[in-house]
Enzyme design. Sequence first.
Site, short mmCIF file in Angstrom:
data_model
loop_
_atom_site.label_atom_id
_atom_site.label_comp_id
_atom_site.label_asym_id
_atom_site.label_seq_id
_atom_site.Cartn_x
_atom_site.Cartn_y
_atom_site.Cartn_z
N LYS A 26 0.84 -1.21 0.00
CA LYS A 26 0.00 0.00 0.00
C LYS A 26 0.87 1.26 0.00
CE LYS A 26 -3.92 0.09 2.53
NZ LYS A 26 -5.15 0.53 1.84
N ARG A 96 -3.46 2.93 8.58
CA ARG A 96 -3.75 1.64 7.92
C ARG A 96 -2.50 0.80 7.87
NH1 ARG A 96 -6.71 5.13 4.39
NH2 ARG A 96 -8.88 4.50 4.17
N GLY A 105 -8.40 -7.72 4.38
CA GLY A 105 -9.21 -8.03 5.56
C GLY A 105 -8.41 -8.56 6.73
N MET A 107 -5.60 -7.14 8.21
CA MET A 107 -5.06 -6.17 9.14
C MET A 107 -6.11 -5.07 9.36
SD MET A 107 -2.13 -7.60 9.50
CE MET A 107 -0.96 -6.43 10.12
N ARG A 352 -3.55 -1.31 -6.40
CA ARG A 352 -2.72 -2.52 -6.30
C ARG A 352 -3.19 -3.48 -7.40
NH1 ARG A 352 -5.54 -4.75 -0.76
NH2 ARG A 352 -7.57 -5.14 -1.66
N HIS A 468 -16.21 -9.41 1.84
CA HIS A 468 -15.15 -10.33 2.25
C HIS A 468 -15.33 -11.70 1.61
CE1 HIS A 468 -13.32 -13.33 4.97
NE2 HIS A 468 -12.33 -12.46 5.00
N ARG A 574 -1.31 -47.74 -13.46
CA ARG A 574 -1.14 -48.61 -12.29
C ARG A 574 -2.04 -49.82 -12.49
NH1 ARG A 574 -1.21 -43.24 -9.41
NH2 ARG A 574 0.56 -43.19 -8.00
N ARG A 630 2.81 -50.15 -15.83
CA ARG A 630 3.61 -50.66 -14.71
C ARG A 630 3.12 -52.04 -14.30
NH1 ARG A 630 3.62 -47.46 -9.20
NH2 ARG A 630 1.62 -48.50 -8.92
N GLU A 758 12.18 -45.45 -6.92
CA GLU A 758 11.37 -45.02 -5.77
C GLU A 758 11.93 -45.52 -4.44
OE1 GLU A 758 7.32 -46.39 -6.50
OE2 GLU A 758 8.02 -48.20 -7.48
N SER A 777 11.45 -43.77 -14.23
CA SER A 777 10.37 -42.87 -13.85
C SER A 777 10.44 -42.73 -12.33
CB SER A 777 9.03 -43.45 -14.29
OG SER A 777 8.01 -42.55 -13.93
N GLY A 779 9.32 -42.42 -8.89
CA GLY A 779 8.10 -42.62 -8.09
C GLY A 779 8.32 -41.89 -6.78
N THR A 780 8.06 -40.61 -6.82
CA THR A 780 8.44 -39.78 -5.66
C THR A 780 7.49 -39.94 -4.47
OG1 THR A 780 7.41 -37.99 -6.91
CG2 THR A 780 9.82 -38.04 -6.83
N ASN A 781 6.38 -40.65 -4.67
CA ASN A 781 5.54 -40.95 -3.49
C ASN A 781 6.30 -41.91 -2.58
OD1 ASN A 781 3.57 -39.52 -4.84
ND2 ASN A 781 2.60 -41.34 -5.68
N ASP A 782 6.72 -43.03 -3.18
CA ASP A 782 7.48 -43.98 -2.36
C ASP A 782 8.87 -43.46 -2.03
OD1 ASP A 782 5.94 -46.31 -1.70
OD2 ASP A 782 5.76 -46.67 -3.85
N CYS A 844 6.50 -39.70 -11.96
CA CYS A 844 5.09 -40.06 -11.96
C CYS A 844 4.48 -40.07 -10.56
CB CYS A 844 4.86 -41.39 -12.66
SG CYS A 844 5.64 -42.77 -11.83
N TYR A 864 10.01 -35.67 -19.01
CA TYR A 864 8.56 -35.46 -18.89
C TYR A 864 8.11 -35.53 -17.44
CZ TYR A 864 8.07 -40.53 -18.29
OH TYR A 864 8.17 -41.81 -17.82
#
Length: 886
Positions: A26, A96, A105, A107, A352, A468, A574, A630, A758, A777, A779-782, A844, A864
Amino acid sequence: MAKWVYSFGDGRAEGSASDKNLLGGKGANLAEMCNLGLPVPPGFTITTDVCTHYYANGRSYPLELEEQVNAALDEVGRKVGRRFGDPERLLLVSVRSGARASMPGMMDTVLNLGLNDETVEALAAEAKDARFAQDSYRRFIQMYSNVVLGLDHEMFEEILSDEKASRGYDYDTEFTAEDWQEVVALYKQRVDCELGEPFPQDPQAQLWGAIGAVFSSWMNPRAITYRRLHDIPESWGTAVNVQAMVFGNMGETSATGVAFTRNPATGEKELFGEFLVNAQGEDVVAGIRTPQNLTETARRQAGSDKPSLEKLMPEAFAAFAQIAEKLESHYRDMQDLEFTIERGKLWMLQTRSGKRTTKAALKIAVEMANEGLISREEALCRIDPAALDQLLHPTIDPNAERDLVATGLPASPGAATGEIVFTSEEAEEAAARGTKVILVRVETSPEDIHGMHAAEGILTTRGGMTSHAAVVARGMGKPCVSGAGTLRVDYRAGTMTALGRTFSRGEVITIDGSTGQVLAGTVPMLQPALSGDFSTIMEWADNTRRMKVRANAETPADARTARSFGAEGIGLCRTEHMFFDDERILAMREMILADTQEQRRMALSKLLPMQRTDFRELFEIMAGLPVTIRLLDPPLHEFLPRTEQEVAEVAASMGVEPERLRQRTESLHEFNPMLGHRGCRLAVSYPEIAEMQARAIFEAALEAAKKTGAPVVPEIMVPLVGMAAELNFVKGIIDGVAKEVLAESNASIDYLVGTMIELPRAALNAGAIAEGAEFFSFGTNDLTQTTFGISRDDAASFLDEYRRKGIVDQDPFVSIDVDGVGALVRIAAEKGRAAREGLKLGICGEHGGDPSSISFCEEVGLDYVSCSPFRVPIARLAAAQAACRK
Ligand code: PEP
Ligand code: MG
């Protein structure tokens, strides 16, 4: 001497738009507007450094601050020919907050500061309007008592309602000067009674009270929540803006309003906004009086019989429209403006970058690029990829029957269905149970942010397009209908009534945030499609990005959705997910529970034709695009029969005693199924499973190639490999089946065998693994689960606590942990590519659809990303932005 205070006014400012970090959004923009020669009430900004100092030093100010504030205040006085605290030449100010990132909303604001029992008389005399002066004073007491002294706002509203009722008035506007004076006296009495001391009369004490309140509000719970939800660092701090007051409530030639330079809901290039005659800023957003339209066009469209600003105050309107245009081209972005007209003279109070719906963001970006205001790259970078999710939401089927309950304002587009709840707490509890809810409120306040997050949609009975609820819902991408005035909400009874119909808590309603309709029950919806500005942006993104975007999909429906969203193949099918329906799960259970190889082969022979059909369909839908399938990776517990009936069913089908089957189920019980007999370990134990799947893949590929005339090159992926030998063992099975199928069909077929990375061991030994793998590939979950040693199924219960306590910034299952998991990805990519030139690399895990993780993938140089179908457009844009950044 350190400089803590920056002045602005009279066409000059000590700061500029580039000082956002120091002056807050501001303050920096007020300075910039002054530099542009626009009419801004003079004032000064106390820097964010003071906030930092305040918290670092036990809530105390730098020594030089008082002197600098006094000097700046004197300067403001000189500019307007007044003096703070001097009844002869009265100067009133507004105080202000203004953080670096806008926190709407969050502050607090205090207007009319400097009024007391003596100066109120001076104001009355000067304005020749005692009513206006007394009204301003009571507003000040109300605001100051709430924001600075911490008294409940309702306390004052109650007094006001009582006074109104006792006089038989319907509206505030009926109060006379004497009435307001009595209200002021009652307010002061109440403050005295609550706090045991009188309302502060000394303007200096008022000013420092307000400054302190702004800095303290940086740490109030709702500001903390907002920062957490928007990833705003606590260290940024807020600035304080002190400005000479201008009055929108000085009679019928005064007004106050808010505007956007383009329509924030649709993106249409038209001045869009609302104003109130004879009102102060807070009245417009509070939703107590219904605001009027700025332009005649908007008034006609809204069917309003109240005059537009264009008609009512043509000169002030023309000046404002010109300023709006100037600011938009100066900032090269759609602006959100606040203004006040004091007795016909226009004053700018804020500019703004305006918050907008994603639909509007796309339109504005595309049009501004076409207008030559910004480049295509800038247009791409202006859109938050995650926000595209908004457009991927269902809309109400135009042919659906609508049981209309009420109509409000179309405050935030998209449709949502859910059970009625009346409080944010209920909304959160219901969402935690997996119940979809619509949060119904008279109006929302910053305390409701968590409930709005949890709800599918928001419905309010009061408030305009800039209330709001409307602003926050648009920011969140939640459907919202605001100001549905014919609805009556009774919180105590837990009911909502409209035109004689009563709906109770828990009943299902649908809201249509695109039309403002509130409908009874569930209504058929249409799935979204990419078209218009969305497809233009996608096209620009596709021309900019380097990485390909694939989808994780196994059903034909998902594969089709993925293609319609622009997926360039399937990165993860899967196969275990293909066995969840009733008929299939039985065969799957037989296979898992088989005692002997013979039994297992029998179950597999039932699964083979199903798999072949599944794969053929996928190959056909993805014609010509790569499809990665897979091999089976089932955490076994997900498939074991649970109920007596399930056990009996499988036993009957296998021709064995239920008791034997129960024993076998028990023997398969694992303490930690996620780290148990899954992934390639299953193929090592039971090669016939991999054989069946490989055969189904090859046969399907041949059938699909014959049908479509295009060659199919399946990519067969081996899961949960930790050692090169595991991969090589499974690859041996696949290659063997390939030979058999080729011999049987006499057709040639190309295929790739690759692996998931993974497990940390796989990443660290990626060189050896790459010798047998044609692609990786991630497997970033595991990989996240095994790198942290945190169970992905149990993490939610404590990771939230970690986030709250600042131990982690982000849930590592959502956004890749660059330092740990990311380091392993880098190692594997480097080692893999060193061992095999041209090794194809993808991701993946869920991270493949997360913009910041996608940016990391670009850095590492993956080929990819693969994500769920609905995230494909998000990934396309995020990949383009990542390429721009590089
Ligand atoms: C992974 O582990 O990241 C992965 C994609 O496999 P799944 O989620 O099926 O374990
Ligand atoms: Mg996995």
